[in-house]
Design an enzyme around this catalytic site. Structure first.
Site, PDB file in Angstrom:
ATOM      1  N   LYS A  31       0.876  -1.171   0.000  1.00 26.25           N
ATOM      2  CA  LYS A  31       0.000   0.000   0.000  1.00 26.25           C
ATOM      3  C   LYS A  31       0.910   1.216   0.000  1.00 26.25           C
ATOM      4  CE  LYS A  31      -2.918   2.890   2.553  1.00 26.25           C
ATOM      5  NZ  LYS A  31      -3.497   3.280   3.819  1.00 26.25           N
ATOM      6  N   ASN A  78      -8.985   2.209   9.733  1.00 27.70           N
ATOM      7  CA  ASN A  78      -8.216   1.889  10.939  1.00 27.70           C
ATOM      8  C   ASN A  78      -8.762   2.618  12.161  1.00 27.70           C
ATOM      9  OD1 ASN A  78      -4.631   1.667  11.550  1.00 27.70           O
ATOM     10  ND2 ASN A  78      -6.250   1.663  13.021  1.00 27.70           N
ATOM     11  N   THR A  79      -8.710   3.959  12.122  1.00 34.74           N
ATOM     12  CA  THR A  79      -8.969   4.742  13.324  1.00 34.74           C
ATOM     13  C   THR A  79     -10.347   4.480  13.928  1.00 34.74           C
ATOM     14  OG1 THR A  79      -7.569   6.454  12.363  1.00 34.74           O
ATOM     15  CG2 THR A  79      -8.900   7.097  14.247  1.00 34.74           C
ATOM     16  N   GLY A  97      -7.731   9.571   9.574  1.00 35.60           N
ATOM     17  CA  GLY A  97      -8.012   9.825  10.982  1.00 35.60           C
ATOM     18  C   GLY A  97      -9.091  10.849  11.236  1.00 35.60           C
ATOM     19  N   ALA A 113      -9.331   5.447   4.073  1.00 31.96           N
ATOM     20  CA  ALA A 113      -9.087   6.561   4.995  1.00 31.96           C
ATOM     21  C   ALA A 113     -10.298   7.471   5.195  1.00 31.96           C
ATOM     22  CB  ALA A 113      -7.904   7.406   4.575  1.00 31.96           C
ATOM     23  N   GLY A 114     -10.409   7.951   6.422  1.00 29.77           N
ATOM     24  CA  GLY A 114     -11.425   8.941   6.750  1.00 29.77           C
ATOM     25  C   GLY A 114     -12.794   8.364   7.042  1.00 29.77           C
TER      26      GLY A 114
HETATM   27  C1  DXP Z   1      -3.699   2.248   8.429  1.00 26.43           C
HETATM   28  C2  DXP Z   1      -3.612   3.006   7.211  1.00 26.43           C
HETATM   29  O1  DXP Z   1      -3.222   2.533   6.188  1.00 26.43           O
HETATM   30  C3  DXP Z   1      -4.087   4.407   7.235  1.00 26.43           C
HETATM   31  O2  DXP Z   1      -3.128   5.219   6.653  1.00 26.43           O
HETATM   32  C4  DXP Z   1      -5.377   4.414   6.515  1.00 26.43           C
HETATM   33  O3  DXP Z   1      -5.392   5.257   5.475  1.00 26.43           O
HETATM   34  C5  DXP Z   1      -6.546   4.414   7.408  1.00 26.43           C
HETATM   35  O4  DXP Z   1      -7.142   5.661   7.619  1.00 26.43           O
HETATM   36  P1  DXP Z   1      -8.184   5.867   8.825  1.00 26.43           P
HETATM   37  O5  DXP Z   1      -7.394   5.688  10.073  1.00 26.43           O
HETATM   38  O6  DXP Z   1      -8.717   7.239   8.642  1.00 26.43           O
HETATM   39  O7  DXP Z   1      -9.229   4.823   8.700  1.00 26.43           O
END
Ligand code: DXP
Length: 252
Positions: free
Chosen positions: A91, A201-202, A152, A179-180
């Site tokens: 990635k 992730n977050t 995040g 993300a986001g």
């Molecule tokens: C874990 C990872 O690869 C992050 O860079 C990803 O883009 C997740 O983003 P969030 O934490 O906003 O879900």
């Protein structure tokens, strides 16, 4: 299909910021994620335990270049990750802006070209820009990962129209919203729009109960996929009665 790999689950889960290794282990299991993304920096810090969690998950490992800001840094990190994790998947993140963590499209394309030529199967973290997407495909990428919102931020699908036009522009390219994403309903919306997977992730790691949240995301992604394949009804300007009038009792 992601580089000829079919996944059971279309949820891709990050491994950072969990309160403990035990919670991470349980969250991965509860999510049913098909792919786990991991940063080389974390692997270096946490070693054997972390590696055991990844191995027992049964998910595919997608190493990432999180935290890289230059082509050189990203390429070197990817090469090291290939050695450590034994996979050609990467990635690719090349961050261009400290506040938004927005990808640097120029460096991203250059790094993607170098890595693809070196045999990597690149998953580039990009914006919804169509031209950048075209350049990434030309560089050898066979998957694109447009952002939902800044990493995040939990803002969800911030540019829905842009994401929809990306989906329409690349009908045959696997697209992963990355993300986001802040809520399961946002992940489901991305899947309903026809995206092939969601990476987050977050929202799981920072939940009060990460294991329950992981389960919720797993189910939302699966439901969104089923709904997309089932065919969503078109939105209409006006009401259309859903109850037929035939056979109604006549009151005289
Ligand atoms: C874990 C990872 O690869 C992050 O860079 C990803 O883009 C997740 O983003 P969030 O934490 O906003 O879900």
């Amino acid at each position: 299909m992601f580089y000829n790999v079919d996944l059971d689950s279309r949820l891709m889960l990050g491994t950072a910021q969990y309160p403990s290794p035990e919670v991470l282990r349980a969250a991965i299991a509860a999510s049913g994620a098909g792919v786990i993304t991991v940063s080389l920096r974390r692997e270096g810090r946490e070693g054997a335990d972390f590696r055991a969690i990844l191995a027992e998950s049964g998910a595919r490992i997608l190493p990432n270049t999180a935290g890289c800001h230059t082509v050189r840094e990203a390429v070197t990190t990817a090469q090291m990750a290939r050695e450590v994790f034994g996979t050609a998947w990467i990635k690719l993140e090349v961050i261009g802006h400290a506040d938004t963590l927005q990808p640097d499209p120029f460096a991203l394309v250059e790094a993607a070209r170098i890595l693809s030529a070196d045999g990597f199967e690149v998953f580039p973290y990009t914006t919804e820009d169509l031209i950048v997407g075209e350049r990434l495909i030309e560089a050898g990428c066979r998957v694109l990962m447009p952002w939902g919102a800044p990493i995040g931020s939990g803002q969800g699908l911030r540019n829905r129209a842009g994401l929809a036009s990306m989906r329409a522009h690349f009908p045959d390219v696997p697209l992963v919203v990355d993300a986001g994403i802040g809520t399961p309903s946002q992940a489901m919306a991305a899947m309903e729009m026809g995206f092939d997977a969601v990476l987050l992730n977050t929202a799981v790691a920072m939940a009060r109960d990460p294991v329950a949240m992981a389960r919720a995301f797993g189910q939302a992604v699966a439901a969104g996929r089923i709904a997309c394949q089932a065919g969503l009804m078109p939105q209409r300007e006006m009401a259309v009665a859903s109850t037929p009038v035939f056979g109604m009792a006549e009151l005289v």
